[in-house]
Write a protein that holds these residues in place. Structure first.
Motif, PDB file in Angstrom:
ATOM      1  N   LYS A  16       0.851  -1.195   0.000  1.00  0.00           N
ATOM      2  CA  LYS A  16       0.000   0.000   0.000  1.00  0.00           C
ATOM      3  C   LYS A  16       0.879   1.235   0.000  1.00  0.00           C
ATOM      4  CE  LYS A  16      -2.284   1.607   3.710  1.00  0.00           C
ATOM      5  NZ  LYS A  16      -3.288   1.769   4.802  1.00  0.00           N
ATOM      6  N   THR A  17       0.405   2.299  -0.624  1.00  0.00           N
ATOM      7  CA  THR A  17       1.117   3.575  -0.592  1.00  0.00           C
ATOM      8  C   THR A  17       0.139   4.691  -0.240  1.00  0.00           C
ATOM      9  OG1 THR A  17       0.848   3.746  -2.993  1.00  0.00           O
ATOM     10  CG2 THR A  17       2.998   3.001  -2.194  1.00  0.00           C
ATOM     11  N   THR A  18       0.692   5.715   0.393  1.00  0.00           N
ATOM     12  CA  THR A  18      -0.088   6.896   0.769  1.00  0.00           C
ATOM     13  C   THR A  18       0.719   8.143   0.451  1.00  0.00           C
ATOM     14  OG1 THR A  18      -1.235   5.762   2.572  1.00  0.00           O
ATOM     15  CG2 THR A  18      -1.136   8.157   2.696  1.00  0.00           C
ATOM     16  N   VAL A  19       0.063   9.119  -0.146  1.00  0.00           N
ATOM     17  CA  VAL A  19       0.651  10.443  -0.335  1.00  0.00           C
ATOM     18  C   VAL A  19      -0.285  11.461   0.301  1.00  0.00           C
ATOM     19  CG1 VAL A  19       1.380  12.216  -1.972  1.00  0.00           C
ATOM     20  CG2 VAL A  19       1.866   9.821  -2.463  1.00  0.00           C
ATOM     21  N   HIS A  20       0.230  12.198   1.272  1.00  0.00           N
ATOM     22  CA  HIS A  20      -0.511  13.306   1.874  1.00  0.00           C
ATOM     23  C   HIS A  20       0.218  14.579   1.460  1.00  0.00           C
ATOM     24  CE1 HIS A  20      -2.949  14.735   5.618  1.00  0.00           C
ATOM     25  NE2 HIS A  20      -3.199  15.445   4.547  1.00  0.00           N
ATOM     26  N   LEU A  21      -0.440  15.360   0.640  1.00  0.00           N
ATOM     27  CA  LEU A  21       0.152  16.531   0.000  1.00  0.00           C
ATOM     28  C   LEU A  21      -0.416  17.798   0.634  1.00  0.00           C
ATOM     29  CD1 LEU A  21       1.971  17.442  -2.403  1.00  0.00           C
ATOM     30  CD2 LEU A  21      -0.083  17.317  -3.843  1.00  0.00           C
ATOM     31  N   TYR A  22       0.466  18.719   0.955  1.00  0.00           N
ATOM     32  CA  TYR A  22       0.066  19.988   1.576  1.00  0.00           C
ATOM     33  C   TYR A  22       0.561  21.160   0.727  1.00  0.00           C
ATOM     34  CZ  TYR A  22      -0.160  17.075   5.809  1.00  0.00           C
ATOM     35  OH  TYR A  22      -0.425  16.082   6.726  1.00  0.00           O
ATOM     36  N   LEU A  23      -0.240  22.199   0.636  1.00  0.00           N
ATOM     37  CA  LEU A  23       0.221  23.473   0.110  1.00  0.00           C
ATOM     38  C   LEU A  23       0.346  24.399   1.305  1.00  0.00           C
ATOM     39  CD1 LEU A  23       0.950  25.224  -2.344  1.00  0.00           C
ATOM     40  CD2 LEU A  23      -1.441  25.967  -2.400  1.00  0.00           C
ATOM     41  N   GLN A  24       1.556  24.953   1.481  1.00  0.00           N
ATOM     42  CA  GLN A  24       1.828  25.784   2.635  1.00  0.00           C
ATOM     43  C   GLN A  24       2.163  27.210   2.222  1.00  0.00           C
ATOM     44  OE1 GLN A  24       5.006  23.463   4.527  1.00  0.00           O
ATOM     45  NE2 GLN A  24       3.485  22.710   6.004  1.00  0.00           N
ATOM     46  N   GLN A  25       1.725  28.157   3.042  1.00  0.00           N
ATOM     47  CA  GLN A  25       1.967  29.579   2.824  1.00  0.00           C
ATOM     48  C   GLN A  25       2.813  30.110   3.986  1.00  0.00           C
ATOM     49  OE1 GLN A  25      -1.092  32.557   3.954  1.00  0.00           O
ATOM     50  NE2 GLN A  25      -1.213  33.005   1.762  1.00  0.00           N
ATOM     51  N   TYR A  26       3.814  30.934   3.644  1.00  0.00           N
ATOM     52  CA  TYR A  26       4.634  31.543   4.684  1.00  0.00           C
ATOM     53  C   TYR A  26       3.970  32.833   5.133  1.00  0.00           C
ATOM     54  CZ  TYR A  26       8.807  32.795   7.300  1.00  0.00           C
ATOM     55  OH  TYR A  26       9.679  33.112   8.309  1.00  0.00           O
ATOM     56  N   LYS A  27       3.540  32.857   6.390  1.00  0.00           N
ATOM     57  CA  LYS A  27       2.776  33.988   6.901  1.00  0.00           C
ATOM     58  C   LYS A  27       3.135  34.234   8.357  1.00  0.00           C
ATOM     59  CE  LYS A  27      -2.002  35.673   6.766  1.00  0.00           C
ATOM     60  NZ  LYS A  27      -3.395  35.309   6.453  1.00  0.00           N
ATOM     61  N   ASN A  28       3.465  35.487   8.662  1.00  0.00           N
ATOM     62  CA  ASN A  28       3.805  35.884  10.034  1.00  0.00           C
ATOM     63  C   ASN A  28       4.909  35.017  10.635  1.00  0.00           C
ATOM     64  OD1 ASN A  28       1.774  37.880   9.969  1.00  0.00           O
ATOM     65  ND2 ASN A  28       0.231  36.413  10.631  1.00  0.00           N
TER      66      ASN A  28
END
Length: 86
Positions: A16-28
């Motif tokens: 089994k494989t899992t990909v958890h993808l995040y888009l991150q913003q640099y703030k404060n």
């Protein structure tokens, strides 16, 4: 912004494989998740690509948290993209 995460398992070993993808913003002064996507299943390899409209003037990066399972055992790796200012 387009975020992409991928994992390649070993045929005959990876169950089994899992990909958890995040888009991150640099703030404060910190990285904040603005969206995330999860894909999991019995594929030996998988690629997850997502696109999201972002706010101009901020810096973004993608984070991919990936798992490869062999039965109940697993390997985990987290990778980050380059940082892009829009």
């Amino acid at each position: 912004a387009t975020a992409k995460g991928a994992i390649k398992g070993i045929p005959g070993t990876t169950t089994k494989t899992t990909v958890h993808l995040y888009l991150q913003q640099y703030k404060n002064g910190e990285w904040v998740d603005v969206d995330d996507w999860l894909e999991t299943g019995e594929a030996v390899s998988r690629t997850l690509t997502k696109t999201k409209t972002v706010t101009k003037g901020y810096t973004y990066r993608a984070k991919a948290s990936c798992y490869a399972y062999s039965g109940s055992k697993y390997e985990h790796v987290t990778k980050y993209s380059i940082e892009v200012k829009y």
